[in-house]
Design an enzyme around this catalytic site. Structure first.
Site, PDB file in Angstrom:
ATOM      1  CB  CYS A  96       0.088   2.718  -7.442  1.00 59.79           C
ATOM      2  SG  CYS A  96       1.085   3.371  -6.154  1.00 59.79           S
TER       3      CYS A  96
ATOM      4  CB  CYS B 154       4.253   6.226  -5.360  1.00 60.01           C
ATOM      5  SG  CYS B 154       4.114   7.399  -4.247  1.00 60.01           S
TER       6      CYS B 154
ATOM      7  CB  CYS C 185      -5.136   3.637  -5.808  1.00 63.17           C
ATOM      8  SG  CYS C 185      -6.797   4.613  -6.702  1.00 63.17           S
TER       9      CYS C 185
END
Length: 133
Positions: free
Chosen positions: A85, A89, A11
């Site tokens: 997020c 990533c 997160c």
């Protein structure tokens, strides 16, 4: 001999949702699954309300420290679970990715964080069942 699966929870601040998920996964799976968590912009400390909500379930995450998301942390995981997020990533072929749409507990009262915690617990329990079947 098969290796045990590894799960990375990500997160933004690695201070609430991902820490609760990691706490539940460790609690529910024991040593059957390797557990990691990280944040794209880690906070300086764990959200104290998340710590309190998890303590109500008998799970202590107070000693955890937010970690920065790295390419290596994604590379070592079999399953990458993101929680708000966005595109932070890195994506690697052959990994399983899930995006869990969860309320960010930052700045929320305990009642809201409890709801997030309970949602996280349900999702983690499903993940454990899938990975240990």
């Amino acid at each position: 001999m098969t290796t045990k699966p590894a799960v990375l929870f990500v997160c933004v601040h690695n201070a609430g949702r991902s820490q609760m998920a990691a706490g539940f996964l460790r609690h529910l799976a024991g040593d059957r699954i390797d557990v990691y968590s990280a944040g794209s912009e880690p906070a300086h400390h764990i959200n104290p309300v998340a710590v309190q909500a998890m303590a109500e379930e008998g799970i202590d995450i107070a000693g955890e420290q937010p970690q920065i998301l790295t390419t290596e942390s994604v590379r070592q995981a079999d399953v990458v679970v993101t929680m708000g997020c966005g595109d932070a990533c890195p994506v690697f072929p052959g990994k399983r990715y899930e995006d869990w749409d969860l309320t960010d507990p930052a700045g929320q009262p305990l009642e809201v964080v409890r709801q997030v915690r309970d949602d996280v617990r349900r999702r983690v329990a499903t993940l454990v069942a899938e990975l240990t079947a």
